[in-house]
Design an enzyme around this catalytic site. Structure first.
Site, PDB file in Angstrom:
ATOM      1  N   GLY A   1      -1.219  -0.089  -7.749  1.00 43.25           N
ATOM      2  CA  GLY A   1      -2.308  -0.331  -6.804  1.00 43.25           C
ATOM      3  C   GLY A   1      -3.039  -1.616  -7.128  1.00 43.25           C
ATOM      4  O   GLY A   1      -3.409  -2.388  -6.239  1.00 43.25           O
TER       5      GLY A   1
ATOM      6  N   TYR B   1      -0.062   3.096  -6.570  1.00 44.40           N
ATOM      7  CA  TYR B   1      -0.622   4.091  -7.494  1.00 44.40           C
ATOM      8  C   TYR B   1      -0.921   3.412  -8.831  1.00 44.40           C
ATOM      9  O   TYR B   1      -0.059   2.804  -9.449  1.00 44.40           O
ATOM     10  CB  TYR B   1       0.401   5.211  -7.671  1.00 44.40           C
ATOM     11  CG  TYR B   1      -0.096   6.498  -8.293  1.00 44.40           C
ATOM     12  CD1 TYR B   1      -1.269   6.570  -9.032  1.00 44.40           C
ATOM     13  CD2 TYR B   1       0.645   7.675  -8.149  1.00 44.40           C
ATOM     14  CE1 TYR B   1      -1.702   7.754  -9.588  1.00 44.40           C
ATOM     15  CE2 TYR B   1       0.227   8.869  -8.717  1.00 44.40           C
ATOM     16  CZ  TYR B   1      -0.940   8.907  -9.442  1.00 44.40           C
ATOM     17  OH  TYR B   1      -1.370  10.088 -10.012  1.00 44.40           O
ATOM     18  N   CYS B   2      -2.168   3.520  -9.290  1.00 48.08           N
ATOM     19  CA  CYS B   2      -2.587   3.027 -10.596  1.00 48.08           C
ATOM     20  C   CYS B   2      -2.273   1.538 -10.736  1.00 48.08           C
ATOM     21  O   CYS B   2      -2.741   0.735  -9.947  1.00 48.08           O
ATOM     22  CB  CYS B   2      -1.931   3.865 -11.698  1.00 48.08           C
ATOM     23  SG  CYS B   2      -2.616   3.565 -13.348  1.00 48.08           S
ATOM     24  N   VAL B   3      -1.474   1.142 -11.739  1.00 47.70           N
ATOM     25  CA  VAL B   3      -1.191  -0.280 -11.958  1.00 47.70           C
ATOM     26  C   VAL B   3      -0.490  -0.885 -10.749  1.00 47.70           C
ATOM     27  O   VAL B   3      -0.667  -2.075 -10.448  1.00 47.70           O
ATOM     28  CB  VAL B   3      -0.352  -0.469 -13.235  1.00 47.70           C
ATOM     29  CG1 VAL B   3       0.979   0.250 -13.151  1.00 47.70           C
ATOM     30  CG2 VAL B   3      -0.099  -1.948 -13.505  1.00 47.70           C
TER      31      VAL B   3
END
Length: 579
Positions: free
Chosen positions: A316, A312-314
């Site tokens: 990812g 998720y986000c960073v």
């Protein structure tokens, strides 16, 4: 507010109106120059363009005053008619109270503000001959200043606040002052009543055990709720910029609980909030000692060849680098699939966050990163600034001016539960990725001495983006599809960075778009995509089964703490509590 409370207005003359529009035009340019100074630039305007904009502004201002005169300055039961193309016709939640349009005093304030906002924005767009990033900084600074100057933010120019003050005898302002002083003491804006939530009880409450712990993270294994599970387990990597339980809010919203109920063996990494002992951590540590270590730990525990992963986000972004490293080492088979929630690898279109990575901003980050880590409250403020109207000024009005009680809201509780970031990692992330965009240059970044190249990654990927994401813009997330070489399913979800992800099927909210065939460009995807109402989670679950549909019985190590790794403590564990 009663109509009798409003004094009969003294209508201005034409000369006075012209003087007013001229004064506002001068003030407008002074404000824009101030915004430019805040963004560190000079303003090369085209005189003809400025003259045209200011002439249009003057015309609109006179028309606004004419509408005021025509109304006789009297109370109205309905809003006065306004041309559809006028800035004053724009719907704005800040001015939803009927008094903003029915009371002539507040109506002229509202229309004046919207008019000035519109033409200041036009002036910012009219700046020419400067670097695009500098121009974007000017737009951002101008927008932030205009949001701050909204008449809704001040007690004497907000009719709801004036009415509340009269009704309560000023108690709303006293209570609001108490709220403000409490926020000043803790150094953070409050969004919700935190006393209503307790980790492990009504938030982050999905049953499980911490089965592995390192100085960097705890690994949670969630208790199965089905008799059989997919043979290939799932490891979730949340961003360490926030607490992991965005994926495990109340049981009705919990992605973790839903995945468990879907017959998946779910493991999740709970990162430790940084302290002085983590001052030397780099991105490589989160890759090697974080993601690779967790992948190997789960594979060894369950004796499986590979795992499914979510970043998720960073996390990812980091997962993409992890996949490239495993590929370079000949170990790509350790990961059966990779799912990316609102993640970026190419930061060329990363949105307004790129405005915070110039040399001056980096100096500020260094000054704030005392003790080898950045206090999470500064990062929270940065994200709030990206949506200042909703996440700052809305709460200034409701909680400071109106003195309203804080509503209990699990998502906002999570939003205020900040984590500290290792200073070295944070600086490298901002400069190497956001500023210099090195991750998409083959070999520009090395992990543990191994150069990595995203285009070598063949791992099947599920890439999810949010249509209204202001942190990881759709155009930026799409670039994942251009930098990974394996089969990819791209899914566009309704809403933004959080609600676009946390959208349980039972809520029947939003929608998502997919294409059965891969598309060469984002424009082609948007043109061809099929819309489906509701949550994209079932689509992801179906995709996961196309990778590997084999199931096994829940026994032995499939139960938390029953295998080689014994339970250390109950979920959600100490790290998420800041211990």
């Amino acid at each position: 507010m009663e109509k009798a409370d409003v004094m009969e207005p003294h209508l201005p003359t034409l000369d006075q109106m012209q003087q007013w529009t001229h004064a506002i035009g001068r003030a407008q340019q002074l404000m824009l120059e101030q915004a430019a100074g805040a963004s560190g630039m000079t303003l090369p305007f085209d005189p003809q363009t400025v003259a045209r904009i200011q002439s249009s502004f003057a015309d609109e201002g006179l028309a606004m005053w004419q509408r005021f005169i025509d109304s006789g300055g009297m109370w109205r039961d309905e809003p006065a008619p306004v041309p559809a193309d006028s800035p004053a016709a724009r719907k704005d939640r800040r001015f939803a109270d009927p008094a903003w349009t029915q009371n002539p005093f507040y109506d002229i304030i509202r229309q004046s503000y919207l008019l000035v906002s519109d033409y200041m924005t036009q002036l910012a767009d009219a700046v020419d001959g400067v670097d695009p990033k500098q121009k974007a900084k000017l737009r951002f600074a101008t927008g932030g200043m205009l949001d701050a100057l909204s008449p809704s933010n001040f007690p004497l120019t907000n009719p709801a606040v004036v009415q509340k003050t009269i009704e309560s005898g000023g108690e709303n302002l006293v209570k609001g002052l108490q709220h403000m002083l409490a926020d000043m003491e803790k150094g953070q804006l409050t969004h919700t009543d935190g006393t209503q939530f307790e980790l492990g009880r009504n938030i982050a409450a999905t049953p499980g055990k911490v089965i592995h712990e390192t100085p960097l993270y705890q690994l949670i294994h969630y208790a199965p709720s089905t008799d059989t599970v997919l043979e290939t387990p799932l490891i979730i990597f949340p961003p360490w910029i926030n607490r992991f339980y965005i994926l495990d809010l109340s049981p009705q919203k919990s992605f973790v609980k839903w995945a468990v109920d879907q017959g998946i063996s779910v493991f999740l990494v709970s990162w430790k909030s940084a302290d002085a002992s983590m001052k030397d951590l780099t991105w490589g540590d989160y890759i090697l000692r974080g993601q690779v270590d967790a992948i190997d730990t789960v594979r060894d525990l369950l004796k499986v060849k590979s795992v499914h992963t979510i970043g998720y986000c960073v996390a990812g972004t980091t997962l993409a680098a992890t996949l490239a490293l495993l590929t370079a080492r000949g170990e790509a088979e350790k990961v059966a699939s990779a799912t990316f929630f609102t993640a970026q690898v190419d930061f060329s279109k990363a949105g307004d966050l790129t405005l915070f990575v110039d040399d001056e901003q980096m100096k500020l980050v260094d000054k704030l990163s005392t003790g080898g880590f950045l206090d999470g409250r500064y990062m929270a403020l940065t994200f709030n600034l990206l949506r200042g109207r909703d996440l700052i000024w809305n709460y200034v009005v409701n909680n400071y001016l109106l003195g309203q009680d804080y509503p209990p809201f699990d998502l906002l509780y999570w939003n205020g539960d900040t984590t500290n970031l290792p200073a070295r990692w944070h600086r490298d992330y901002l400069t190497q990725l956001y500023r210099d965009n090195l991750l998409v240059t083959p070999g520009a970044i090395s992990v543990d001495g191994t150069p990595i190249d995203l285009k070598t990654v063949q791992t099947p990927a599920y890439v999810q983006a949010g249509k209204e994401d202001h942190i990881a813009p759709l155009e930026s997330v799409w670039k994942l599809t251009e930098n990974l070489s394996g089969p990819i399913r791209f899914v566009l979800a309704g809403s933004g960075h959080i609600a676009g992800v946390i959208n349980p099927p039972a809520a029947h909210k939003y929608q998502y778009w997919v294409c059965d065939e891969a598309q060469p460009t984002l424009d082609a995807f948007v043109a061809q995509a099929k819309e489906t109402k509701g949550s994209w989670w079932p689509d992801w679950r179906g995709w996961l089964e196309t990778i590997d549909s084999r199931t096994v019985a829940v026994k032995g190590a499939r139960q938390p703490g029953k295998g080689r790794l014994k339970a250390i403590e109950d979920a959600p564990g100490r790290y998420v509590k800041g211990e």
